[in-house]
Design an enzyme around this catalytic site. Structure first.
Site, short mmCIF file in Angstrom:
data_model
loop_
_atom_site.label_atom_id
_atom_site.label_comp_id
_atom_site.label_asym_id
_atom_site.label_seq_id
_atom_site.Cartn_x
_atom_site.Cartn_y
_atom_site.Cartn_z
N ASP A 55 0.82 -1.21 0.00
CA ASP A 55 0.00 0.00 0.00
C ASP A 55 0.86 1.26 0.00
OD1 ASP A 55 -2.35 -1.54 0.09
OD2 ASP A 55 -2.19 -1.73 2.26
N ASP A 101 3.83 13.12 1.09
CA ASP A 101 5.28 12.91 1.11
C ASP A 101 5.96 13.65 2.24
OD1 ASP A 101 5.02 15.46 0.14
OD2 ASP A 101 6.34 15.19 -1.59
N HIS A 106 4.02 26.51 -3.06
CA HIS A 106 3.85 25.12 -3.48
C HIS A 106 2.40 24.97 -3.93
CE1 HIS A 106 4.86 21.01 -4.02
NE2 HIS A 106 4.29 20.53 -2.94
N ASP A 126 9.21 21.31 -0.16
CA ASP A 126 8.85 21.46 -1.57
C ASP A 126 8.59 22.93 -1.85
OD1 ASP A 126 9.03 18.76 -1.85
OD2 ASP A 126 6.88 18.38 -1.93
N HIS A 182 7.19 22.11 -8.22
CA HIS A 182 8.56 22.00 -7.72
C HIS A 182 9.51 22.92 -8.48
CE1 HIS A 182 7.55 18.42 -5.30
NE2 HIS A 182 6.69 18.19 -6.27
#
Length: 559
Positions: free
Chosen positions: A46, A73, A138, A160, A365
């Protein structure tokens, strides 16, 4: 002189799973706690999270987890980490609210309450280190970078980011603060690298908003928009365009309801009209040209939902003649093949596909120019490229050299590498455990290479099961071998193969029954070895072979 170490537990030589450790004296600061979604070879897995072993062993030294933004993330592994290490969590208001969703869904952490909301003005003094923050741009609001102010300079983690000169106020970068941090002196910079090798200019979000509006305005039928639930900037653009084009929006996707409600509650997502949303049942009251279906989820989920809509297996929606499927996320390299297959299925169903990346480069990004600007603003002594495959980290290193940072001051690390600053120099000093930890269902880390290997073999060559019942007391086979196969050969068309295999099992079992030193393990291994050789000779395939030997203690009645 401060004792400083920097250790990436994830996010290097890979995309996602961001988690970095900064040690200053005896204190450990955890920067982000993210997961990544598995590539195709991790069959059935998963998610993938970092290895927390080092942090668990040093739990009394961890002062907290500091989050940069609300994407998986960066926050996805938090519930699993807090199960093992009970420490405070710091983040902006939206980031904390999104983190709470995951933490409270986990039974082991649903009572966790040690969350602390910060903003770009917050400074937290931990004695040897002061933690500060700066606003970044972002695809989700409330994104920040993190600074650790030490006696030998700042350690900066960008999270990020990208630079967008036309960003709306909620998403704007604080350039002045970044320049100020640079003037204070930066010892080490941990900076994202996922776009370092692509010099193509990234479109501004205002350009993207215009593209979204034009696409929706000029399509005459129903539109199904596929996107990532946590990309709130793209969601806002779709909602604005729907309102301007007099269309109603139908929401789908498992995660979307929670995320949109949270964002709207915090005024991070603006609803142009209270009557903009309708339910799926209400769709029949509107003509197709007045409908937008917003299909969202985590990475990859919207694409799979599109496939189900196209092939008729979706529980509520089906792609019809005249539908436009509008993919508003840029697929990763791993997803490109899936997206191409999805396009084909949609066209077969009578729909049309358009990707937002068809006309412009879309990304949340930093591109090479952004990365170099960040380097010039901060002027770090050392650079640690993070978040990207090795080639992307290397490209970032080359960009840094062009700005004047010597190669010896750039460290392309692997997971678990320890970078230590000692006697005025940064150098690598060993490593800590940092393997991938695989999540499968409720299992955390219980799937390893052996299980994955078996799954791979099963997916390629199937399984071959031989069941036989014996009576060891009388040294006889009670029930002749029964052969079952799944995913290997079609049994009815391979009768000779099955018969020969059954005879071979009988022969092996009878031989072992006559042996005074009978051992179950040797019998099973002998069956595996002999069958494996025979089946490979006959088919050039290597299925998983599973011998099942049952013992009957019943005495045979004499006639």
């Amino acid at each position: 002189m401060s004792n400083i170490k920097i250790i990436p537990l994830g996010g290097v030589r890979e995309n996602g799973k961001n988690m970095y450790i900064a040690e200053v004296e005896d204190d450990i600061y955890v920067l982000d706690c993210g997961l990544k979604y598995p590539e195709n070879e991790l069959l059935g897995i998963d998610t993938v999270i970092p290895d927390f072993t080092y942090l668990v062993e040093n739990a009394d030294r961890v002062v907290g987890v500091f989050l940069t933004h609300g994407h998986a993330d960066a926050i996805g592994a938090l519930p699993y980490f807090l199960e093992k290490v009970d420490v405070p969590v710091f983040g902006t208001k939206l980031t904390i609210e999104l983190a709470k969703i995951g933490v409270q869904k986990n039974d082991a952490t649903k009572k966790f309450r040690d969350f602390h909301i910060i903003d770009e003005h917050t400074e937290i003094d931990f004695g040897t280190t002061t933690v500060g923050f700066f606003r970044t741009t972002h695809s989700i609001p409330d994104s920040v970078g993190i600074t650790l102010k030490t006696s030998v300079g700042n350690i900066v983690y960008t999270g990020d980011f990208k630079f967008d000169q036309a960003a709306v106020p909620m998403y704007q970068t604080d350039f002045a603060r970044i320049a100020e941090i640079g003037k204070e002196g930066v010892l080490a910079l941990l900076s994202t690298s996922s776009n370092a090798e692509n010099a193509t200019p990234v479109a501004s979000e205002r350009q993207i908003a215009d593209e979204v509006y034009d696409t929706i305005k000029y399509w005459e039928g129903r539109i199904i928009v596929a996107g990532v639930a946590s990309n709130l900037q793209r969601v806002q653009q779709v909602l604005n365009a729907a309102y301007r084009c007099n269309r109603k929006v139908v929401l789908t996707g498992q995660d979307f309801g929670r995320i949109i409600r949270t964002a709207m509650k915090l005024n991070k997502l603006e609803l142009p009209d209270e009557d903009l949303f309708i339910t799926q049942k209400e769709m029949k009251n509107y003509p197709p040209e007045e409908i937008i279906v917003l299909e969202t989820g985590r990475m990859g989920e919207p694409i799979k939902s599109l496939q189900r809509m196209a092939n008729g297996s979706h529980r509520t929606l089906r792609i019809q003649e005249g539908d436009l499927v509008y993919i508003t996320t840029t697929p990763t390299t791993a997803m490109e093949t899936t997206v191409a297959k999805t396009e084909d299925i949609v066209f077969r169903a009578g729909g049309t596909v358009k990707q937002i990346s068809d006309n412009m480069r879309v990304s949340g990004h930093a591109n090479p120019d952004d990365l170099q600007l960040m380097l010039n603003l901060l002027k770090p002594k050392y650079l640690i490229p993070i978040q990207g495959e090795y080639r992307q980290l290397a490209a970032h290193a080359q960009l840094a050299q062009l700005t004047g940072i010597p190669l010896k001051n750039i460290f392309i690390t692997a997971r678990g590498d320890i970078l230590e600053y000692k006697n005025g120099q940064m150098s690598q000093a060993g490593s800590v455990p940092a393997e991938n930890v695989l999540i499968d269902g409720i299992g955390v880390g219980d799937i390893g290479n052996i299980v994955l290997r078996d799954r791979k073999i099963l997916s390629e060559d199937g399984i071959f099961i031989a069941v036989v019942t014996i009576n060891r007391r009388e040294k006889k086979i009670v029930s002749a071998p029964q052969i079952t196969s799944r995913g290997f050969v079609y049994v009815k068309a391979s009768r000779d193969l099955i018969r020969e295999s059954a005879d071979m099992v009988s022969e092996i079992v009878e031989k072992h029954l006559q042996d005074d030193e009978f051992e179950w393990s040797k019998l099973k291994q002998d069956i595996r070895d002999r069958l494996s050789r025979y089946l490979f000779e006959q088919t050039k395939r290597r299925p998983v072979i599973l011998p099942v030997i049952m013992e009957s203690s019943q005495r045979q009645k004499r006639k």
